[in-house]
Design an enzyme around this catalytic site. Structure first.
Site, PDB file in Angstrom:
ATOM      1  N   ARG A  86      28.347  32.318 -14.325  1.00 12.63           N
ATOM      2  CA  ARG A  86      27.358  33.302 -15.191  1.00 12.63           C
ATOM      3  C   ARG A  86      26.265  32.683 -15.997  1.00 12.63           C
ATOM      4  NH1 ARG A  86      29.650  38.258 -19.417  1.00 12.63           N
ATOM      5  NH2 ARG A  86      27.788  38.542 -20.375  1.00 12.63           N
ATOM      6  N   ARG A  95      27.393  39.906 -12.130  1.00 16.76           N
ATOM      7  CA  ARG A  95      28.178  38.408 -13.021  1.00 16.76           C
ATOM      8  C   ARG A  95      29.222  38.014 -12.309  1.00 16.76           C
ATOM      9  NH1 ARG A  95      28.253  41.497 -18.779  1.00 16.76           N
ATOM     10  NH2 ARG A  95      26.896  41.788 -17.886  1.00 16.76           N
ATOM     11  N   ASP A  98      33.073  38.210 -16.250  1.00 16.75           N
ATOM     12  CA  ASP A  98      33.599  38.837 -17.792  1.00 16.75           C
ATOM     13  C   ASP A  98      34.406  38.964 -18.280  1.00 16.75           C
ATOM     14  OD1 ASP A  98      31.712  40.202 -19.606  1.00 16.75           O
ATOM     15  OD2 ASP A  98      32.895  41.829 -18.948  1.00 16.75           O
TER      16      ASP A  98
END
Length: 442
Positions: A86, A95, A98
């Site tokens: 990321r 991404r 997360d």
């Protein structure tokens, strides 16, 4: 100390990213205790998002233990995110991973670095659905509400798919189609690839006119397949939950000992031995309303009063009995038993009024797939009834059903993806950045 983390991925191999993140948590002094089902949701997008940002997320919630402080845990999570690639820190940019701290025991924190509970927790279906599947009775700090109660208030719901796997030669739908492990495994692989959260194995048909089995006969059909599928997913934190469809407490006990996650009691959790078994274990159990097994089309609810009223009365009486027996009702899932003791119009009435059963602290499961109540408005062939089933399923999601028990998991998952993206567009992101998720009327 119970810590709940929310994990999501929408870039690269999403499922593998989640697996890697769970593994790396262990190397950062975070013990992963339990993992929720993995659900898919549309990406949250700001008004100026690039088109390639619109990639769906896979999301899960992990229950963890750690000696780290909240600040130290946050630093560890950011390190894991960086280690998995990321780099774009813009809000809602795509991404590979997360990781958010949702809950840290009963802590209430609001400072420049952290807000716990997570500020958007109560508004996010992709958090509340996996959280309420993992810990439905968990009280969310600062709210006095459980995860299940918060999830029930959302108008935008994410369903769990329970895939039906019949090991019977006489099922009304696909009897005899899955008699060997290679045949079963092919269906299992198809369902899990499409996103099935639960695989429900049944070895005794309960259709009208079916031949009842002894517990020994039922277990002899179940055991080889259950052993194989449990071995297949052993050690896979993201594997589907395994459910057994039975009303024999002896079969249920053997299945629990083997390692299944759910008992789907088509007997309605009414027999003392099944209640005793449920009270002495930590598994989830489905209680299905019925008026006798196998189903008898001539034995139905009285037609001089509302079918929904009658089911509500039955459920309220059962809830009292379960509580007196010491059962934790947050582990019980209620199934109104479409087609079992209901004529076709009563089954349709129940589906239309299913939201009335959504306020008793139980998750709701509906098994309407390919059922005979459809015969007046659907064809006889499975593919025709699957299409009608999918249409009904989208309406049931809007009515607050948590789990849909269906034959065609790939078709349902694809239809839901389109439905969810349209709903996400309708309830678009506000300027503040949060989706306009409307609360359900109480």
């Amino acid at each position: 100390m119970a810590i709940y983390l929310g994990l999501g991925s929408n870039r690269g191999d999403r499922r593998e990213n989640l697996r890697l993140a769970l593994t790396r948590l262990e190397s950062e002094s975070v013990d992963v205790v339990r993992v929720s089902p993995v659900v898919e949701s549309p990406a949250l997008l700001p008004p100026d998002a690039a088109p390639d940002w619109n990639s769906p997320y896979l999301n899960l919630v992990a229950e963890c233990r750690s000696s780290l402080s909240p600040d130290a845990l946050l630093d560890a999570l950011k390190q894991i995110e960086r280690s998995l690639g990321r780099t774009d820190v813009r809000r809602w940019a795509p991404r590979p991973i997360d990781i958010d701290i949702l809950l840290f025991d009963d802590a209430l924190i609001a400072d420049e670095k952290l807000t716990i509970p997570h500020a958007a927790l109560s508004r996010r279906p992709f958090v509340l659905t996996p959280l309420s599947a993992l810990a439905p009775g968990l009280t969310i700090a600062g709210t006095g509400r459980t995860a299940l109660e918060l999830n029930a208030e959302l108008n935008l719901r994410i369903p769990l798919w329970m895939g039906i796997i019949n090991l019977t030669p006489d099922s009304f739908s696909d009897g005899g189609a899955h008699q060997t492990w290679p045949d079963v495994e092919a269906l299992v692989d198809e369902m899990t690839a499409a996103g099935a959260h639960i695989l429900d194995f049944g070895a005794e048909s309960t259709r009208p006119g079916a031949t009842a089995l002894t517990a020994a006969e039922e277990w002899s059909r179940l055991e080889p397949t259950l052993s194989a599928v449990i071995d297949k997913y052993r050690g896979d934190a993201l594997g589907p939950k395994i459910s057994v469809d039975t009303y024999h407490a002896g079969v249920a006990a053997k299945a629990i000992a083997l390692g299944v996650d759910i008992i789907n009691d088509v007997g309605g959790l009414q027999q003392p031995d099944m209640i005793e078994l449920a009270a002495g274990s930590e598994i989830e159990i489905v209680a299905m309303h019925n008026l006798g097994l196998p189903a008898d089309p001539d034995v139905t609810l009285p037609t001089d009063s509302s079918a929904v009223d009658q089911i509500e009365d039955w459920l309220d009486a059962r809830l009292d009995a379960w509580r007196r027996a010491g059962l934790r009702t947050d582990r019980i899932v209620f199934d109104p038993g479409i087609g079992f003791g209901k004529n076709p119009l009563q089954s349709l009435e129940l589906l239309r009024g299913i939201d009335r059963l959504n306020d008793r602290g139980l998750r709701l499961l509906v098994g309407h797939s390919r059922k005979s109540f459809m015969k007046r408005f659907a064809g006889a062939a499975n593919d025709e009834r699957d299409l009608v089933t999918i249409g009904a399923s989208m309406a049931l999601i809007e009515r607050g059903v948590d789990i849909l028990r269906v034959h065609d998991v790939p078709g349902h998952a694809a239809a839901y993806r389109g439905w969810a993206h349209m709903r996400q567009s309708k309830e678009s992101c506000r300027s503040s950045g949060e989706p306009d998720v409307v609360s359900r009327p109480r």
